[in-house]
Design a protein around this motif. Structure first.
Motif, PDB file in Angstrom:
ATOM      1  N   LEU A 110       0.840  -1.194   0.000  1.00 44.14           N
ATOM      2  CA  LEU A 110       0.000   0.000   0.000  1.00 44.14           C
ATOM      3  C   LEU A 110       0.875   1.245   0.000  1.00 44.14           C
ATOM      4  O   LEU A 110       0.704   2.154  -0.821  1.00 44.14           O
ATOM      5  CB  LEU A 110      -0.862  -0.012   1.259  1.00 44.14           C
ATOM      6  CG  LEU A 110      -2.129   0.782   1.224  1.00 44.14           C
ATOM      7  CD1 LEU A 110      -3.059   0.199   0.206  1.00 44.14           C
ATOM      8  CD2 LEU A 110      -2.792   0.771   2.580  1.00 44.14           C
ATOM      9  N   PHE A 112       1.494   3.991  -3.016  1.00 44.99           N
ATOM     10  CA  PHE A 112       1.329   5.414  -2.794  1.00 44.99           C
ATOM     11  C   PHE A 112       2.583   6.181  -3.215  1.00 44.99           C
ATOM     12  O   PHE A 112       2.514   7.226  -3.861  1.00 44.99           O
ATOM     13  CB  PHE A 112       1.029   5.674  -1.315  1.00 44.99           C
ATOM     14  CG  PHE A 112       0.912   7.120  -0.993  1.00 44.99           C
ATOM     15  CD1 PHE A 112      -0.271   7.790  -1.214  1.00 44.99           C
ATOM     16  CD2 PHE A 112       1.993   7.823  -0.513  1.00 44.99           C
ATOM     17  CE1 PHE A 112      -0.363   9.124  -0.945  1.00 44.99           C
ATOM     18  CE2 PHE A 112       1.909   9.162  -0.241  1.00 44.99           C
ATOM     19  CZ  PHE A 112       0.717   9.824  -0.454  1.00 44.99           C
ATOM     20  N   VAL A 141       9.283  13.502   1.539  1.00 45.59           N
ATOM     21  CA  VAL A 141       7.881  13.756   1.906  1.00 45.59           C
ATOM     22  C   VAL A 141       7.016  12.560   1.529  1.00 45.59           C
ATOM     23  O   VAL A 141       6.137  12.131   2.289  1.00 45.59           O
ATOM     24  CB  VAL A 141       7.366  15.044   1.227  1.00 45.59           C
ATOM     25  CG1 VAL A 141       5.873  15.178   1.399  1.00 45.59           C
ATOM     26  CG2 VAL A 141       8.072  16.252   1.803  1.00 45.59           C
ATOM     27  N   LEU A 153       7.487   9.755   3.964  1.00 47.57           N
ATOM     28  CA  LEU A 153       6.857  10.099   5.234  1.00 47.57           C
ATOM     29  C   LEU A 153       5.334   9.939   5.145  1.00 47.57           C
ATOM     30  O   LEU A 153       4.697   9.358   6.036  1.00 47.57           O
ATOM     31  CB  LEU A 153       7.234  11.540   5.554  1.00 47.57           C
ATOM     32  CG  LEU A 153       6.949  12.056   6.925  1.00 47.57           C
ATOM     33  CD1 LEU A 153       7.987  13.110   7.269  1.00 47.57           C
ATOM     34  CD2 LEU A 153       5.585  12.687   6.966  1.00 47.57           C
ATOM     35  N   LEU A 154       4.751  10.426   4.047  1.00 50.44           N
ATOM     36  CA  LEU A 154       3.303  10.297   3.903  1.00 50.44           C
ATOM     37  C   LEU A 154       2.904   8.827   3.794  1.00 50.44           C
ATOM     38  O   LEU A 154       1.889   8.407   4.359  1.00 50.44           O
ATOM     39  CB  LEU A 154       2.820  11.059   2.675  1.00 50.44           C
ATOM     40  CG  LEU A 154       2.842  12.578   2.786  1.00 50.44           C
ATOM     41  CD1 LEU A 154       2.445  13.205   1.467  1.00 50.44           C
ATOM     42  CD2 LEU A 154       1.905  13.048   3.880  1.00 50.44           C
ATOM     43  N   LEU A 191       2.853   7.556   7.189  1.00 52.03           N
ATOM     44  CA  LEU A 191       1.753   8.176   7.932  1.00 52.03           C
ATOM     45  C   LEU A 191       0.426   7.505   7.597  1.00 52.03           C
ATOM     46  O   LEU A 191      -0.404   7.235   8.477  1.00 52.03           O
ATOM     47  CB  LEU A 191       1.703   9.660   7.561  1.00 52.03           C
ATOM     48  CG  LEU A 191       0.878  10.589   8.420  1.00 52.03           C
ATOM     49  CD1 LEU A 191       1.496  10.687   9.787  1.00 52.03           C
ATOM     50  CD2 LEU A 191       0.823  11.984   7.800  1.00 52.03           C
ATOM     51  N   LEU A 192       0.236   7.233   6.304  1.00 52.32           N
ATOM     52  CA  LEU A 192      -1.063   6.724   5.879  1.00 52.32           C
ATOM     53  C   LEU A 192      -1.278   5.280   6.287  1.00 52.32           C
ATOM     54  O   LEU A 192      -2.415   4.822   6.337  1.00 52.32           O
ATOM     55  CB  LEU A 192      -1.183   6.849   4.363  1.00 52.32           C
ATOM     56  CG  LEU A 192      -1.229   8.298   3.922  1.00 52.32           C
ATOM     57  CD1 LEU A 192      -1.193   8.372   2.423  1.00 52.32           C
ATOM     58  CD2 LEU A 192      -2.476   8.953   4.467  1.00 52.32           C
ATOM     59  N   LEU A 247      -7.875  10.969  11.142  1.00 55.15           N
ATOM     60  CA  LEU A 247      -7.554  12.389  11.080  1.00 55.15           C
ATOM     61  C   LEU A 247      -6.681  12.804  12.251  1.00 55.15           C
ATOM     62  O   LEU A 247      -5.633  13.434  12.100  1.00 55.15           O
ATOM     63  CB  LEU A 247      -8.864  13.176  11.106  1.00 55.15           C
ATOM     64  CG  LEU A 247      -8.735  14.673  11.305  1.00 55.15           C
ATOM     65  CD1 LEU A 247      -7.903  15.276  10.209  1.00 55.15           C
ATOM     66  CD2 LEU A 247     -10.110  15.302  11.312  1.00 55.15           C
ATOM     67  N   SER A 263      -3.081  11.580  12.069  1.00 53.70           N
ATOM     68  CA  SER A 263      -2.205  12.360  11.200  1.00 53.70           C
ATOM     69  C   SER A 263      -1.801  13.659  11.886  1.00 53.70           C
ATOM     70  O   SER A 263      -0.642  14.056  11.862  1.00 53.70           O
ATOM     71  CB  SER A 263      -2.891  12.706   9.884  1.00 53.70           C
ATOM     72  OG  SER A 263      -3.638  11.639   9.425  1.00 53.70           O
ATOM     73  N   LEU A 264      -2.780  14.314  12.482  1.00 51.86           N
ATOM     74  CA  LEU A 264      -2.482  15.616  13.079  1.00 51.86           C
ATOM     75  C   LEU A 264      -1.518  15.472  14.254  1.00 51.86           C
ATOM     76  O   LEU A 264      -0.651  16.323  14.457  1.00 51.86           O
ATOM     77  CB  LEU A 264      -3.776  16.290  13.534  1.00 51.86           C
ATOM     78  CG  LEU A 264      -4.643  16.787  12.393  1.00 51.86           C
ATOM     79  CD1 LEU A 264      -5.896  17.425  12.927  1.00 51.86           C
ATOM     80  CD2 LEU A 264      -3.883  17.762  11.529  1.00 51.86           C
ATOM     81  N   LEU A 290       2.117  14.207  12.787  1.00 56.88           N
ATOM     82  CA  LEU A 290       2.828  15.110  11.880  1.00 56.88           C
ATOM     83  C   LEU A 290       3.904  15.946  12.571  1.00 56.88           C
ATOM     84  O   LEU A 290       5.060  15.947  12.143  1.00 56.88           O
ATOM     85  CB  LEU A 290       1.823  16.017  11.171  1.00 56.88           C
ATOM     86  CG  LEU A 290       2.498  17.096  10.344  1.00 56.88           C
ATOM     87  CD1 LEU A 290       3.198  16.468   9.177  1.00 56.88           C
ATOM     88  CD2 LEU A 290       1.509  18.125   9.905  1.00 56.88           C
ATOM     89  N   ILE A 300       8.370  15.990  11.998  1.00 56.08           N
ATOM     90  CA  ILE A 300       9.054  17.075  11.290  1.00 56.08           C
ATOM     91  C   ILE A 300      10.580  17.043  11.445  1.00 56.08           C
ATOM     92  O   ILE A 300      11.286  17.176  10.440  1.00 56.08           O
ATOM     93  CB  ILE A 300       8.428  18.436  11.676  1.00 56.08           C
ATOM     94  CG1 ILE A 300       7.089  18.547  10.944  1.00 56.08           C
ATOM     95  CG2 ILE A 300       9.329  19.594  11.313  1.00 56.08           C
ATOM     96  CD1 ILE A 300       6.311  19.772  11.229  1.00 56.08           C
ATOM     97  N   LEU A 312      12.032  14.500   9.108  1.00 57.66           N
ATOM     98  CA  LEU A 312      11.926  14.941   7.715  1.00 57.66           C
ATOM     99  C   LEU A 312      12.987  15.974   7.385  1.00 57.66           C
ATOM    100  O   LEU A 312      13.675  15.893   6.367  1.00 57.66           O
ATOM    101  CB  LEU A 312      10.531  15.522   7.465  1.00 57.66           C
ATOM    102  CG  LEU A 312      10.372  16.266   6.141  1.00 57.66           C
ATOM    103  CD1 LEU A 312      10.428  15.303   4.975  1.00 57.66           C
ATOM    104  CD2 LEU A 312       9.079  17.053   6.101  1.00 57.66           C
TER     105      LEU A 312
END
Ligand code: HEM
Ligand SMILES: Nc1ncnc2c1ncn2[C@@H]1O[C@H](COP(=O)(O)OP(=O)(O)OP(=O)(O)O)[C@@H](O)[C@H]1O
Ligand SMILES: Nc1ncnc2c1ncn2[C@@H]1O[C@H](COP(=O)(O)OP(=O)(O)OP(=O)(O)O)[C@@H](O)[C@H]1O
Ligand SMILES: [Mg+2]
Ligand SMILES: [Mg+2]
Lengths: 243, 218, 208, 218, 208
Positions: free
Chosen positions: D21, D25, D54, D57-58, D61-62, D157, D160-161, D164, D168, D171
């Motif tokens: 997955l 992505f 990025v 990282l995403l 995250l997902l 949601l 993620s918040l 994140l 940082i 990243l």
């Protein structure tokens, strides 16, 4: 004359392909070898591109077949949707991996070619981009087939995907050409067959094209036979479970 | 039938409904990109239209599997299929609900995020316009993908893989529209093409979606 | 109003489970399906509800007549009891939800979110959904799971009222539904014997 | 306890398990960014390190909410909590499984996607190294976030918040490492910082994760 | 080995449900909890299993003694029956799964993916999990839902063997478990009366 539809009967198909497949396979091997050997060893070097130009004998036939395979899948899917011949759905299923391989060969040979010619493995040229998109279409189509258990459901869903996907593939190709207008660097460097290419190149190129077409045909026949055998196996297992 | 729309909207707004999920993702992307790429304004300005469009597209993509998966899991989809409303209507309303809950907030947030990414001033209008025109196509195409993969075991991954190539024309024209707008070039061609794609998808795809949904439910 | 199955065969996952089942059920009558685990009750009910095509035979039913209720109740955890029910009422053409709530003894819980119900309360809500559909044919899969004795009686009353109003009902269960007047059908004799019998997939047959 | 790891890996590899997955992505992002931003190789080369980081990282995250959500829904987490293995072990193995199934494929795929984004040749080694060093931190931090939000209604949601901001530093140092590597600048400072962050989070965060998981289960 | 509840009160969603319950259960004995829907059986069982703290009172149990089985069976749909069971066996310290499979009549289904089981077969797998835990205290929430008569008998046999081996079991149910020797406890008398009585949350009390 017997209708072509009778080959939609798996038994008839197996019977016919039984003697057809070895012939096609041998022809494919011979024709491709002739085309590639002629192309690689018995053609002059290009005055600007040197010997790298010879990769064209792999690159162009595979690119051609990559597109033709999709067209074949489209036709086979339409036949399944309209006339519901199982063999045609299985042929579409078998064509996809072959098309994927052709696309991959075109991409890889193109990248190998691009390194000496453009100084980079990859540029976002419209033709390259639309090929990458085609690659993704193949991947999605194969993944959809492989994740559905029921064969008829799989045939139905992938057929719809193929129809809708074809429309969007055309749109994407058009979009890619629109998008890099004035930017792309590919066409000016590439040889234009018919205009600048002479018969010393053209003849082996056409022979390899025929060879690749035969390879594709052999792969599809083989794949369809495998699928039919898998179905038979499943049916037998089911029958066994019932007893 | 309007009950389906209001229910979907209400569910999205309730805790856990996923409203704001796409928006949060969009915001995260807009924050991460400058952090990753570096703060030079010229580079950011050059990539801003593309990043904002890619972000909107990903935010839509990631919320697609909610369209049918939840209804599938709790059995509602079976019940809806035996209910006296046509499946074409169901998929259209589902797409509309997805657009309202996911895409519309993105359209509204895009100008704000444009500021974070140094989007050139003349592009703001075009950004909003292009998203407003393009996102309905994203929702409708996505609903088709979601209908295709509902109940499948490899749902999420497959869905992205299937929908991505279908999204490409919309992305190309949308981002191109904004880039041209930013440079003051003529925009009528991408505008017309974008509108055409949206109109075509909205008019035709619901039938395909209903067909595959019917196949999947049987 | 009549449900007629003619020489039905059905399969799950490609394996035929039931074959050669024919029956007729008239308005005002109820049928209880019984049989050991895995014999195909759920599969047969899904076939009757039109959610999957039969392998062979036909299901005769007026169109848009079936209300189906399975293990999954189709409840949205974050909506309240009344909201859940109102939604289904709207989908099936409107109608008041108050009688259904009252009948299933849910009036006190109307404002509770569905996720905060106990197992039996959830099930009662799932049954209340049947009442608001106003559909004549009820197809129910283990409807009384998790219900206490009082709720089972409520359910039996609801089914009796439905039958008296000209409806009919087919139910699968392992336990007592409190419906003595219902006809009982044991599915064991209708077990599909071999792929060849009772209409196996004709395409698969072509390969054998 | 190793049984938990093998089960998670096996589940991920089975259809629907979500293996690939993150990879899909990542690939999608690498294709979409040039399509949105435009094909100029210089622009692409400038943003490639940032976009690749990025994207990784995403992708992490997902996939975070799968770490505990599935086990929560089917009741396994309750059962694991009453089983004779320490929760610290459970969260560590969950993070490890996440790293193997999500982050490792990203590390391996990154160089290939670097080609698509015209990443400058000297940067490839640094890209792989920085991802190899940084992604364990992403998995461990993400597991903490997932433990914090397990069973919550607005899980995705919120997760993620919450995660994140924690991502940082990783990243910034990771992308900086690759950018410097691409330009041939000295890289020891970001390298040391990145390694420090990873070592610190891997050593300490599992205790925090187990603590919040215990609170959430009660 | 003994389970002792002393003056237990428990709540769900902040609402006290049960208050003032004390009981002792010795090794070799089984307790069946009964009571109308929503009276707090599930809540009490979760408290005993240690998944939520009691509002008041204490639960005395040896550490690591409980095997809990709820409505959700903790099955992974894509793993096979044997794989699911082997995982739980490994978590609880290894041990052979073959006897558990045989006992729950799942040997034939061992290679089937859990998602392809019928409702009753899934439940049997959930019960087989109990057997591989080798834990002495079984805490079961409606264990026989969806089971046919033969499977209920299998379950009763398994519980009897567990009790005979020195275990104990607490179960909530609405239907007959086939365990006549078990003690039955109706929870209705222990309903928490008002927030004030029987140990409501003292912190909330401060605001009243
Ligand atoms: C990964 C990179 C590349 C991809 C995906 C790619 C793809 C394609 C495609 C799709 C075609 C069209 C076949 C047809 O329309 O029948 C084609 C043809 C061709 N390509 Fe490539 N190509 C790549 C790189 C290159 C490079 C580097 C060169 C050499 C400079 C090159 C030279 C040609 C030539 C000469 C033809 C045939 C003539 C023509 O149709 O114009 N390609 N390639
Ligand atoms: N993919 C599959 N391959 C083979 N057999 C399958 C597959 N999926 C389901 N089955 C079998 O089909 C049967 C399903 O029957 P069904 O769910 O209709 O049973 P049921 O009568 O409702 O049982 P229960 O009383 O337990 O609910 C089961 O025996 C199951 O094991
Ligand atoms: N958030 C909440 N607020 C108020 N009441 C709640 C909340 N959550 C649950 N309840 C109530 O608590 C009770 C839950 O009890 P529990 O699930 O233990 O019942 P049960 O005895 O297991 O019932 P059943 O037999 O139906 O399974 C129900 O009456 C439910 O309505
Ligand atoms: Mg069943
Ligand atoms: Mg309960």
């Amino acid at each position: 004359m017997a209708s072509v539809w009778e080959y939609a009967n798996p038994r008839k198909f197996m019977h016919t392909s039984d003697w057809l497949l070895p012939g096609v396979a041998w022809a494919a091997a011979v024709v491709t070898t002739v085309g590639l050997v002629w192309g690689f060893f018995f053609t002059p070097d290009d005055f600007r591109q040197g010997s790298t130009v010879k990769i064209v004998f792999l690159h162009v036939p595979s690119a051609l077949m990559a597109i033709n395979a999709w067209i074949m899948m489209l036709v086979a899917s339409l036949i399944w949707v309209i006339r519901r011949h199982h063999v045609s759905a299985l042929a579409a299923k078998a064509a996809a991996p072959a098309g994927l391989v052709m696309t991959a060969i075109a991409l890889i040979t193109g990248a190998l070619w691009g390194q000496p010619i453009w100084g980079t493995w990859w540029v976002w040229d419209p033709r390259l981009t639309s090929f990458l998109i085609l690659f993704l279409f193949y991947l999605g189509y194969i993944a959809l087939w492989s994740s559905i258990e029921d064969p008829d459901t799989g045939a139905d869903l992938t057929a719809v995907l193929c129809l809708v996907g074809s429309v969007f593939a055309l749109l994407s190709r058009y979009a890619a050409f629109f998008w890099t207008q004035g930017l792309h660097q590919g066409a000016s460097l590439s040889l234009q067959p018919g205009t600048r290419m002479d018969w010393a190149y053209k003849a082996p190129l056409y022979i390899s094209m025929v060879g690749f077409g035969l390879i594709f045909l052999a792969l599809v026949l083989l794949g369809t036979r495998t699928e039919i055998r898998a179905r038979r196996m499943k049916a037998l297992l089911t029958r066994e479970r019932m007893n | 039938m309007i009950a389906l729309l209001t229910r979907d909207l209400r569910l999205a707004l309730r805790a856990g409904g996923g409203f704001g999920l796409g928006l949060a993702f969009y915001l995260i992307l807009a924050v991460l990109v400058p952090l990753g790429v570096g703060p030079e304004p010229t580079v950011l300005a050059a990539i801003a239209p593309g990043v904002l469009w890619v972000g909107a597209l990903l935010a839509c993509l990631l919320s697609l599997d909610r369209i049918f998966a939840l209804d599938w899991e709790d059995g509602s989809l079976d019940l809806l299929a035996t209910a006296p409303i046509p499946l074409e209507g169901v998929v259209t309303l589902k797409a509309l609900a997805h657009w309202i809950t996911t895409a519309l907030p993105l359209v509204l947030a895009a100008p704000v995020l444009g500021v974070l990414l140094n989007l050139p001033a003349p592009a703001y209008g075009w950004l909003v316009l292009s998203l407003l025109l393009g996102t309905p196509a994203l929702s409708v195409i996505g609903t088709f993908g979601a209908a295709l993969t509902v109940g499948l075991k490899r749902g999420g991954l497959l869905l992205s893989l299937l929908v991505l190539p279908l999204y490409i024309p919309t992305l190309v024209y949308g981002a191109e529209l904004v880039s041209r707008g930013a440079l003051g070039l003529p925009v009528s061609t991408p505008l017309a093409l974008l509108a055409g794609i949206t109109a075509g998808s909205v008019a035709l795809l619901p039938f395909a979606s209903a067909a595959v949904l019917r196949i999947n439910l049987r | 109003m009549e449900l007629r199955l003619t020489d039905i065969a059905c399969a799950r996952g490609g394996v035929p489970l039931i074959a050669g089942l024919s029956l007729t059920l008239r308005a005002g009558h109820a049928l209880v399906l019984r049989g050991p685990n895995g014999c195909g009750k759920t599969t047969l009910l899904r076939t009757i509800a039109g959610l999957q095509p039969p392998l062979a035979g036909t299901v005769d039913l007026p169109p848009d007549a079936v209300a189906y209720a399975a293990h999954a109740d189709g409840l949205k955890a974050t909506l309240s009891v009344a909201e859940n029910l109102r939604f289904w009422a709207a989908i099936y053409g409107g109608g008041d939800i108050a009688p259904a709530l009252a009948r299933m003894n849910l009036t006190d819980l109307a404002e509770r979110a569905a996720q905060n119900l106990s197992a039996g309360q959830k099930r009662r809500l799932g049954l209340a959904r049947l009442l608001v559909t106003a559909r004549p044919v009820w197809v129910l899969d283990e409807p009384t799971v998790s219900l206490d004795a009082a709720s089972v009686a409520l359910f039996a009353d609801a089914v009796r009222a439905h039958l008296a109003g000209g409806g009919l009902a087919v139910m699968a269960t392992h336990i007592d539904l409190g419906l003595d007047e219902a006809r009982t059908l044991d599915l064991t004799p209708y077990k599909a014997q071999r792929a060849g019998a009772g209409g196996a997939d004709s395409f698969d047959e072509a390969f054998l």
